[in-house]
Design an enzyme around this catalytic site. Structure first.
Site, short mmCIF file in Angstrom:
data_model
loop_
_atom_site.label_atom_id
_atom_site.label_comp_id
_atom_site.label_asym_id
_atom_site.label_seq_id
_atom_site.Cartn_x
_atom_site.Cartn_y
_atom_site.Cartn_z
N GLN A 77 -58.26 7.08 8.29
CA GLN A 77 -58.42 6.22 9.45
C GLN A 77 -57.60 6.86 10.56
OE1 GLN A 77 -56.97 2.37 8.24
NE2 GLN A 77 -55.22 3.24 7.18
N GLU A 118 -52.99 8.55 6.34
CA GLU A 118 -52.74 8.66 4.90
C GLU A 118 -53.33 9.89 4.22
OE1 GLU A 118 -53.86 4.84 3.19
OE2 GLU A 118 -51.78 4.21 3.30
N TRP A 129 -48.74 -3.16 5.72
CA TRP A 129 -48.88 -3.38 7.16
C TRP A 129 -50.17 -4.11 7.49
CZ3 TRP A 129 -51.41 0.13 11.14
CH2 TRP A 129 -52.56 0.73 10.62
N ASP A 130 -51.00 -4.40 6.48
CA ASP A 130 -52.28 -5.06 6.73
C ASP A 130 -52.11 -6.39 7.45
OD1 ASP A 130 -52.32 -3.27 4.37
OD2 ASP A 130 -54.45 -3.73 4.31
#
Length: 808
Positions: free
Chosen positions: A616, A494, A355-356
Site C-alpha cells: 500500500q 510493509e 494502526w487500523d
C-alpha cells in the site's frame, strides 16, 4: 427494509469458515462466530467466542528456541445444542440429507438464523429453525431459540445443552505450530434443575471467565414442557441432556439463555456465581430479543447510511455498519480495550491492535464519540509502557508498539510464516513507528469532532506531547542538508523493510513518516495553546518539558527532510528511485493474484526490497489523511514546492506500482481518487466494499473480518464523497458524489449536536435536531459559513459536478 440480510442457501463446507465470520453476532463486549450450534470444531466448522481484552500469553519451543505469543483467547463454547432422535447419534449436517438449508445474518437485528429441513438415515423428515443473538441491551447475555417440527414422524428426542471449556485457539492455519491452549479448568456447577455453569481461567493472564446457561422447552402454545434431565460434567465441560416427546406436525420450541462474566467486570465477586445467578434470573427468549432489537434499532437510527440508488452498495454498507456494532458499541465505552484489527470473530493477527484504528475512528467520531474516547483511553493507560519502550531504545517520549495487546508491550513476532514457501522468515514490522503518528492524528481528530477539551487536557495532550518528544529524540539533524532526518523505520507499505542486501532493518527518511512528524511537531505546540495555563504548567512540570524542546519541535516542523525524485515525485523513502522496476505484466500472467507480491517474490528466492513495488503506497496516505489545503500548508512551511498537480501526479505514479496487498489500500486509493478520477475511485470503493464478503484475499476473512476496511468504506462515504472536513471549528461539506450516491442520507453528530445530511436531486439539505443538549453549530458549504441552531434546516443547490452554487 432493503439491505439488511446476508443469506446463504445450501450448505457449502469449503465456504463455511467465511460464512461463520461474516455471520457472527456481537455487542461490543463479546462476539461469537456464526457457527451452527450442533457442530464441533472439525476443519469445516469453527465455533468460537472472543471478548475484548481476553488475552493470554503462551510460549512455543521452535527450533530449540522459545517463541512467546499473546493471543485473544477462544473462550468456552456456549453454543452447544445437539439433537438426538430416538436414541440415535447427534445430528450433523454432513450426516443427513439436506432438503433445504438457509443460513442468514439478519443485519437489522444482529441475529443469525438457520433454517434446515433434513431427512435422516431412517427416512424421518424434520424442520429445525434456529435464531440466535448476543444482546445489545443486556451486555452479559445471549440467547438461542430452536423450533423443532417433525414432519412425518412422532417420537422421543434428546437435546444436549452444554458449555464446553475444552476449546483451543486453532482458527488460523499458519499458527498451527504455535501453542493454542490458553484455558485451565476451574469448576462446573449447577444452579437448580435448569441452569448449568462453567468457570475457567486463562493460564498466564489469570482472567476468570464464567458462563451460565438455562435451557427450557415449550409446546406450540408457549406452555413449558416437563422434560427429563440428566447431567454430565468434567472439570472443563458440563452438559444437560433434555429428553421429551415430539409429535408429527407440531412445533416444539427450545430456548437456551446464556450469560457471560469475567473477573474484570464491575460489580463482580465470583464470576461463576454471577453467571449462574444471572442465567437463572434472565428473561425468556422473546422478551430478551425484544430488548435486544430495541437497542439495535437505536444504534441504526444514529449510524445508518441510506443509499437508495444502489441495492448492492446499500447492503454492503449496512453489513459493514453491523460488524462495526459487534466490535464497537456503547458497551465498549465501559471497557479497557482497543480495536482489534480483525474484529472479534477470528484469530488472525492474534487479536492485536494495530494502526487500523486510523480507519475506524472517523466513523465513530461522528456517531459514538464516547466509544472513540474509551478506545483512546486504551492508549493512554498504556502510555507508561510506551515511555518505557522508548527509554529502553535510548529514546525519549512514548514509543507505542506496532502490535498491542493486553498491556501495551510490543507483541509483534520477530518471525512469520510465508504460506507460499512454507518457510519461517524474519519479521521486521516492529519498525513501523508511524503507529505513533496515527495515535496523535486520532486524538486530534477526535477533539476536532467533539470539542472535548476535558479529554484533551486530562489525557490527550499528554500522549501527543510524548509522541512529539519521541520523534524529536529519534530525528537527527543533518548539517549538510540543513534538515532533520529519521532513519531505521518502515512506512505503511510493509513490502520494504530494509535496503537490498542490508543486514539491518529500517529505511531512511520515509516520506509519509517525515511529513507526519513535521505536521505533529507544529500541532503539539498548538495543543498547548488550547489548554488553561494551569494545566500547561502542570503538564510541562510533570513531563519535564523545556523551552528548548518546544523550540526543536518548531524547527522540525520547518526543516524535516522529504525526499523527492528528480521529476518532482515525492520519494517513498530515500533511495527508492534507485530500486528496480518490477515486470508487472509477467507476474500477472504467471499468478492469478499478485496482491501479496512480497510472498511471491520471497517464495521465488527473490526480495521485494529490490523493487518499486508496494503493498500500500504510503506516500498516497498523505493525500488521504490531509486535504490539499492542509498539505500545501505543511509543504510551504517546510519550504518544499506543492503545486496544484502534486497530488494527482503522485497518486498516478504510485498506483502503477502498488499491488494492493492490503485491502486498506483500496480504501485509501478510492479516497484520494474521488477528486481526480471518480470512475476509478468508485471501482476501488466497490472492491473495498466487496473485499470481506467475497474474501478477495482468498481465505483471510474466515480468520476475522477486517475492521479497518469495513469502517474505512463508511468513512469514504462521509469524508471522501460527501466531503466532510473540520477547519477552525466549522464542519465543511465539499461533496464529490459519484452518480451512484447522488441520493444519500445519513445522520451524524458534530460537537454534541445531531445533524441530518441529505443529498437528493442536486441539493444538499442539512437539518439540526432539536433534542437533548443540542447547541448551535457552524457549517461551511463552499465559501459560506452558516450557524445552524437546533431545529434549523438549510438547503444548498449543487451544480452538475457537485460544486456548491448557492443556498436556498
Amino acid at each position: 427494509m432493503k439491505g439488511f440480510s446476508l443469506t446463504y442457501d445450501g450448505f457449502d463446507p469449503p465456504g463455511e469458515g467465511l460464512r461463520e465470520a461474516l455471520t457472527s453476532t456481537g455487542n461490543g463486549y463479546l462476539c461469537t462466530r456464526g457457527a451452527a450450534e450442533w457442530e464441533d470444531a472439525d476443519g469445516v466448522h469453527y465455533p468460537a467466542t472472543y471478548a475484548h481484552g481476553g488475552y493470554n500469553r503462551e510460549t512455543t519451543i521452535m527450533g530449540g528456541l522459545p517463541v512467546l505469543n499473546e493471543d485473544l483467547v477462544n473462550l468456552p463454547n456456549w453454543l452447544v445444542l445437539k439433537l438426538r432422535i430416538e436414541g440415535g447419534e447427534a445430528i450433523r449436517l454432513a450426516d443427513v440429507e439436506l432438503i433445504n438449508y438457509r443460513h442468514e445474518l439478519d443485519i437489522r437485528h444482529t441475529m443469525v438464523v438457520r433454517e434446515l429441513r433434513f431427512r435422516d438415515h431412517d427416512g424421518r423428515v424434520t424442520t429445525l429453525r434456529s435464531r440466535r443473538f448476543v444482546s445489545m441491551a443486556d451486555v452479559h447475555h445471549a440467547g438461542i431459540e430452536w423450533t423443532l417440527t417433525p414432519e412425518n414422524w412422532s417420537g422421543r428426542v434428546e437435546v444436549v445443552s452444554a458449555l464446553d471449556g475444552r476449546v483451543t485457539n486453532h482458527g488460523v492455519a499458519r499458527y498451527q505450530q504455535l501453542e493454542g491452549r490458553h484455558l485451565d479448568p476451574v469448576s462446573p456447577r449447577t444452579f437448580g434443575p435448569e441452569v448449568i455453569a462453567l468457570k475457567v481461567q486463562t493460564r498466564q493472564s489469570n482472567l476468570y471467565v464464567s458462563e451460565g446457561a438455562r435451557t427450557r422447552v415449550f409446546d406450540d402454545s408457549g406452555e413449558p414442557i416437563s422434560v427429563e434431565r440428566s447431567l454430565y460434567q468434567m472439570e472443563d465441560y458440563i452438559q444437560q441432556v433434555l429428553g421429551f416427546d415430539v409429535h408429527q406436525g407440531s412445533p416444539t420450541r427450545l430456548e437456551k439463555m446464556v450469560t457471560f462474566f469475567n473477573s474484570r467486570d464491575p460489580a463482580t465477586s465470583d464470576t461463576l456465581e454471577r453467571a449462574g445467578t444471572s442465567a437463572r434470573r434472565y428473561k425468556d427468549f422473546g422478551e430478551a430479543l425484544e430488548r435486544h432489537t430495541s437497542a439495535v434499532t437505536e444504534l441504526w437510527c444514529a449510524c445508518d447510511l441510506d443509499v437508495p440508488g444502489d441495492d448492492r452498495v446499500q447492503f454492503l454498507l449496512r453489513l459493514h455498519i453491523g460488524h462495526v456494532f459487534q466490535v464497537c458499541s456503547h458497551h465498549t465505552a465501559d471497557l479497557d480495550t482497543g480495536v482489534p484489527a480483525r474484529g472479534l470473530n477470528g484469530e488472525a493477527y492474534r487479536g492485536h491492535v494495530f494502526w487500523d484504528e486510523l480507519y475506524v475512528y472517523p466513523f465513530l467520531n461522528y456517531r459514538m464519540p464516547e466509544v472513540t474516547r474509551s478506545l483512546l483511553m486504551y492508549r493512554y493507560r498504556r502510555l507508561g509502557e510506551a515511555q518505557a519502550a522508548a527509554r529502553e531504545s535510548g529514546l525519549r517520549g512514548a514509543m507505542y508498539p506496532w502490535q498491542s495487546g493486553s498491556d501495551g508491550k510490543e507483541e509483534t513476532q520477530r518471525i512469520h510464516l510465508n504460506p507460499l514457501s512454507g518457510r519461517w522468515e524474519p519479521d521486521l514490522s516492529h519498525n513501523q513507528r508511524h503507529v505513533n503518528a496515527a495515535i496523535f492524528y486520532n486524538i486530534w481528530h477526535y477533539f476536532l469532532a467533539t470539542g472535548d477539551r476535558a479529554f484533551l487536557g486530562d489525557y490527550g495532550a499528554e500522549m501527543m506531547l510524548e509522541i512529539a518528544r519521541f520523534w524529536a529524540s529519534m530525528a537527527q539533524f543533518n548539517p549538510e542538508r540543513g534538515r532533520y532526518e529519521i532513519h531505521g523505520v518502515m512506512g505503511p507499505d510493509e513490502f520494504h523493510e530494509k535496503y537490498p542486501g542490508a543486514h539491518e532493518g529500517g529505511l531512511r527518511n520515509n516520506a509519509y513518516t517525515n511529513v507526519m512528524v513535521a505536521w505533529l511537531c507544529r500541532l503539539a505546540q498548538e495543543v498547548l495553546s488550547l489548554l488553561p495555563a494551569s494545566r500547561v504548567d502542570a503538564l510541562r512540570g510533570r513531563l519535564g518539558l523545556r523551552d528548548e524542546e518546544l523550540s526543536r519541535w518548531e524547527d522540525m516542523s520547518r526543516r524535516m527532510f522529504v525526499p523527492f525524485h528528480d521529476d518532482g515525485i515525492i520519494s517513498q523513502f530515500e533511495g527508492y528511485e534507485h530500486l528496480e522496476e518490477l515486470d508487472w505484466d509477467a507476474y500477472r500472467a504467471k499468478y492469478t493474484n499478485i496482491q501479496r507480491m512480497d510472498r511471491i517474490l520471497r517464495a521465488e528466492g527473490d526480495d521485494p526490497n529490490r523493487y518499486k513495488v508496494a503493498k500500500q503506497a504510503d506516500t498516497v496516505m498523505l493525500f488521504f489523511l490531509f486535504s490539499a489545503e492542509e498539505l500545501k500548508a505543511i509543504f510551504d512551511r517546510l519550504g518544499y514546492p506543492y503545486a496544484e498537480e502534486t497530488a494527482h501526479r503522485n497518486i498516478v505514479y504510485y498506483d502503477q506500482r502498488t499491488s494492493h496487498g492490503s485491502t486498506l489500500s483500496y480504501v485509501t486509493h478510492a479516497g484520494v481518487l474521488a477528486e481526480y478520477d471518480p470512475v476509478s475511485s468508485w471501482e476501488r470503493f466497490r472492491v473495498a466494499l466487496e473485499s470481506d464478503v467475497c474474501d478477495v484475499q482468498g481465505g483471510t476473512t474466515q480468520e476475522g473480518i477486517h475492521m479497518g476496511v469495513m469502517s474505512g468504506t463508511l468513512d469514504l462515504v462521509q469524508r471522501g464523497y460527501a466531503g466532510t472536513q473540520i477547519r477552525n471549528g466549522v464542519l465543511y461539506f465539499a461533496p464529490r458524489l459519484p452518480r451512484q450516491l447522488e441520493r444519500l442520507r445519513f445522520s451524524m453528530q458534530f460537537r454534541g449536536t445531531p445533524l441530518r445530511v441529505e443529498f437528493a436531486e442536486g441539493h444538499l439539505t442539512l437539518s439540526v435536531h432539536s433534542e437533548g443538549v443540542s447547541r448551535p453549530i457552524r457549517v461551511g458549504v463552499g465559501d459560506v459559513i452558516h450557524e445552524l441552531c437546533p431545529g434549523d434546516q438549510r438547503t444548498f443547490v449543487l451544480s452538475t459536478d457537485n460544486d456548491l452554487v448557492h443556498d436556498v
